[in-house]
Every structure is written in structure tokens, then in C-alpha cells.
Design a protein around this motif. Structure first.
Motif, short mmCIF file in Angstrom:
data_model
loop_
_atom_site.label_atom_id
_atom_site.label_comp_id
_atom_site.label_asym_id
_atom_site.label_seq_id
_atom_site.Cartn_x
_atom_site.Cartn_y
_atom_site.Cartn_z
N GLU A 306 0.83 -1.20 0.00
CA GLU A 306 0.00 0.00 0.00
C GLU A 306 0.87 1.25 0.00
O GLU A 306 0.58 2.23 -0.71
N GLU A 309 2.41 1.94 -3.34
CA GLU A 309 1.45 2.42 -4.33
C GLU A 309 1.09 3.89 -4.13
O GLU A 309 0.74 4.59 -5.09
N THR A 310 1.16 4.37 -2.89
CA THR A 310 0.65 5.71 -2.60
C THR A 310 1.74 6.75 -2.36
O THR A 310 1.46 7.96 -2.54
#
Length: 495
Positions: A306, A309-310
Motif C-alpha cells: 500500500e 502504491e501511494t
């Protein structure tokens, strides 16, 4: 105009090729020997003006020929000189034979030399080309000279040191000064050879620099001229994101200090942002010690994916204090070929799973930097480590090709190698750099350069060199914390 050769390092084979090419170009090889021998004589007179006697020990090849020229030049200068030869002096050929014929002193067998008080030994026995162990006669002589405290000036390289690998071939003279010609050899920079050379003088005997460049391989002494053009210099338009975001993975509670050292060094070394990624139990430890460095909780693979990805993350450091095991391997594989410095526990985690690491970074541009010390190198590359025929440079280059990684083979004679065969030998590290935590600082410095977009090999080479400079600025008695704070002081001027 001469091409610069100051950073070139020639193997003995490459130097022999330079000699041969020079002769083919019309430069008499005897003239080169004359210049070499006279350079040694000048050094001897300069460094040992109070010598009562110079004992010139001549070997059976061209190194011995340099010695006969040296003896003649010293005699012409009014010094007292004796000449001793190894093996059959009548077997000399070519330039060495001619140098002997021009020498006015009658040579004596080596066994007859008795080191005396006030002597200075000029070691012209083997030079850089020796590849086998020295004979027992020389071993005994080396011991005798050392026991009697007689200083030694070495011609090209102290006899007994392998010019290619820097290893000791049974025994070797410990010189106070070494005079070599055109360029240094690997044995001048690799240990233990470097510690046996004393002060090294490189004398230009007149081989055209174009010839030196034509025979040179891809080994250099690590220096700013090789990579300074790639180090970004902050300008008026620069902001933190342009300087890259470095992520450093922390170990669990109680083992967080190493990651913080890497992160602090990374921030000082120029990364625009640095974040320590820590498991939940280490958040409080890290938060209590971090200010400018940010903190992000990453406990498992889901949290890592996560975050990847961010967040705008440019490069990573994994290994310092992280712990050995599957979690380290999983995190590395999740980074999916992104710029990574893998150090310490991160390296050891792959010692029995090498193919996973090699496959993850195979092909394409080099994005991985591995920073093993001797033990870690042996765990990750056991076949290379056990090969006694390979020197440190050859081992590092082979490891780089095997992994498609930049290899930082650490030690007092750190070697940085690239998959394309380039290798830099580092020599600016002061002795006090050998302190707990210094490797963590190095990982962070290299990571910061990766985050700023410097290619992996040059980031590794620059990081190693600047690491040594930081230690010099921090001074003797420094701690790793001192080193981390000194990590970036000279980055901007190098641009």
C-alpha cells in the motif's frame, strides 16, 4: 596534450603491454629502464641522505635491470654502494643484461649480503610481476633485514607482494618508500600490499599516455573526477521532491539504532526527504529520536504494498538492524527492482536463497547496490570467496556480473564493482572509520545518492569516497553518530 592517467591502475600484465607498445612505437626500452633507475636513485638520495651504504638487491628480470641502473646512478652521485644479485647473473638478457654491463660495481651473490647498521636496502628483486611464493633464500633475507631495522626502498613494489592481488606471497619486504612507474598497480592499493609499500611515488618515465590508456583495463582508484559530474547540485528551483525520497527500513523494538543512523546519514547526504519505515513495536523507539526524518508504520507485506502504491519513494535501504529471515526477503522482492541498497541482515537473509535475489534484479539497468563485508561476501558468494586465484577486484567484478548489482566489497581497501567490469579501489578511508555503525552510515549515504537519481555504480563509488571524507572531517575518536552528521558537508562543492 597528455591525457590524464593519475587514476588509472594497471595490472602487471597491462604494464608489460605498455612497455612493449612503447618499444614498438620507437622509444628504446633501455631508455625507459635508465629513467626508472635514475628516478629510484634520486628518491634514495632524497629520503636517505644519511645512509652509510646503499645495498642494491637485483633480481633476474627487468626489475633487476632497474636496480643496476640505480646502483650506477648512486655511485655517480658519490654514494657508497654494493650490488647483490639473485640466481645466475650470467643468465640476464636484453636490457637487464645491458644495464649490468654498464654498472661499474662488481655484483656479488645475494647470499653474501650482510645487513649492516647505516644500510639502506634498494629492493629491485621482483617488483610487481611476481606470481609465486618467494624462495626460502629471500624469506630469510627479508627476516634478517627487518630484524636489524634496515630501511627498504622498493622498486615498483616490495618483493613478495603480488602486483595483481596485493597478497603476500610467503613473505615480503616492508618498505618505507616505493617508487613505481607511470601508474600504480592493484598491489599498491589492496591490502596487505598497501601497508607494505610505505610512501608511494609514481614516476613518469616517458611512456606516451595514449599507450597507457590503450592497454588499461577498467580498474581505477576511486576519486571524485570519476563521478562528480553525476552528483546533483541544488539550484534555486530545487525542492525536496526533486532531491528524492529515501526510505530506510527499521528493525523491531530494541534494534532501531542502525536504521536511524542510515536515515540520518541519508538526510545529510542530500536526500530531500527520508522516512524510516518501522513495525508497530518500533514506532515509539524511533519517534523518540527522529525529528527531520519522518516515520511511517510498515508491519507486513500488505502495508508495504500500500505504501509503495501511494507514496513517492525514490530509493530504499534495507538491512541495518532489520533482522535475518523471510521478512527481509519478502520485502526485497516486493520492491520489484526499485533502487535499493541491501546491507547487513538484508544480505545474510539471501545467503541460502541467492537465486531469489539474483532473479529479482536480473536484466535491465543496475538498480541494486550490495554492501557486503568479508563475512557477508563469503556467505552470499561462497565459490568466489574460496577461490584463492582471484584477487579482491576480480571477486567483486565477478559478483557484480552474477547479480547485475553494484558491489561494495567493504574493508580498509573497499572495492566497488559494476556488472560491466568497471572496478574502483578506494584508498581515502582513515583507520578510525573502523567503528560500530559506520557501515549503516555508508548504506544511508549511498541510498541518498540513489534517491537523487545517481546511477547505482557511481552512487556506490561516490558514497564510499564521501564516507571516507566524512570520517576525516569527524576526526579520530568519532562515533557513528558523528560520522552521520558529517556525511554531506562536501557534496555541494563536488558538483
Amino acid at each position: 596534450m597528455k591525457q590524464e592517467i593519475s587514476n588509472l591502475i594497471l595490472t602487471p600484465t597491462e604494464m608489460a603491454a605498455a612497455d612493449a607498445s612503447s618499444a614498438q612505437s620507437g622509444i628504446p626500452s633501455l631508455d625507459l629502464m635508465e629513467r626508472a633507475g635514475r628516478a629510484v636513485a634520486a628518491s634514495a638520495l632524497r629520503h636517505f641522505p644519511g645512509a652509510r651504504r646503499f645495498a642494491v638487491l637485483c633480481g633476474p628480470g627487468n626489475n633487476g635491470g632497474d636496480g643496476y641502473v640505480t646502483a650506477r646512478a648512486l655511485t655517480e652521485a658519490g654514494a657508497k654502494v654494493v650490488v647483490h644479485y639473485l640466481w645466475d647473473v650470467n643468465a640476464l638478457k636484453g636490457d637487464a643484461k645491458r644495464a649490468l654491463e654498464l654498472c661499474p660495481l662488481p655484483p656479488q651473490r645475494l647470499e653474501l649480503y650482510e645487513p649492516a647498521r647505516g644500510d639502506v636496502v634498494v629492493d629491485a628483486l621482483f617488483g610487481a610481476g611476481l606470481a609465486r611464493e618467494v624462495p626460502e633464500t629471500i624469506v630469510n633475507l627479508i627476516r634478517c633485514v627487518e630484524q636489524r631495522g634496515v630501511p627498504v626502498l622498493a622498486v615498483d613494489l616490495p618483493s613478495g607482494v603480488c602486483g595483481k592481488r596485493g597478497t603476500m606471497l610467503g613473505a615480503a619486504f616492508r618498505a618505507s618508500h616505493t617508487v613505481t612507474f607511470m601508474t600504480r598497480k592493484p598491489g599498491h592499493l589492496l591490502l596487505p600490499g598497501r601497508s607494505l609499500c610505505g610512501d608511494i611515488e609514481v614516476f613518469d618515465i616517458g611512456i606516451p599516455h595514449r599507450i597507457i590508456h590503450s592497454v588499461a583495463g577498467q580498474t581505477r582508484e576511486n576519486a571524485p573526477d570519476l563521478w562528480r559530474h553525476l552528483i546533483p547540485t541544488p539550484g534555486e528551483e530545487t525542492h525536496k521532491y526533486r532531491r528524492g525520497h529515501l526510505a530506510v527500513f527499521s528493525g523491531p523494538a530494541g534494534k532501531t539504532g542502525a536504521a536511524r543512523l542510515s536515515a540520518t546519514a541519508g538526510l545529510h547526504a542530500g536526500a530531500g526527504l527520508v522516512t524510516v519505515a518501522a513495525p508497530p513495536d518500533a514506532m515509539a523507539d524511533n519517534a523518540a529520536h527522529l525529528t527531520a526524518v519522518m516515520l511511517h508504520e510498515v508491519n507486513d507485506m500488505d502495508a508495504l504494498r500500500e505504501w509503495l502504491e501511494t507514496a513517492k519513494l525514490s530509493a530504499f535501504v534495507l538491512g541495518p538492524g532489520f533482522g535475518v529471515g523471510k521478512k527481509a526477503r519478502d520485502f526485497v522482492l516486493a520492491l520489484d527492482g526499485r533502487p535499493l541498497v541491501l546491507d547487513a541482515d538484508g544480505i545474510t537473509s539471501f545467503s541460502n536463497h541467492r537465486a531469489l535475489l539474483f532473479d529479482a534484479y536480473a536484466g535491465g539497468a543496475t538498480q541494486l547496490v550490495l554492501t557486503p563485508h568479508e563475512g557477508e561476501f563469503g556467505r552470499l558468494f561462497p565459490d568466489l570467496a574460496d577461490d584463492a586465484e582471484l584477487g579482491k577486484v576480480e571477486k567483486a567484478v565477478a559478483a557484480a556480473k552474477l547479480t547485475n548489482a553494484a558491489i561494495v566489497y567493504k574493508g580498509a581497501d573497499t572495492v566497488i564493482a559494476a556488472p560491466d567490469g568497471r572496478a574502483f579501489i578506494n584508498s581515502n578511508a582513515p583507520p578510525w572509520l573502523a567503528t560500530a555503525g559506520s557501515g549503516d552510515v555508508l548504506a544511508g549515504m549511498i541510498g541518498a545518492l540513489l534517491a537523487q537519481g545517481v546511477p547505482a555504480f557511481e552512487a556506490a563509488a561516490a558514497g564510499v569516497y564521501l564516507h571516507g571524507e566524512a570520517a576525516r572531517r569527524a576526526g579520530p575518536g568519532m562515533t557513528a553518530e558523528d560520522l552521520a552528521k558529517a556525511a554531506g558537508a562536501k557534496l555541494a562543492p563536488l558538483g
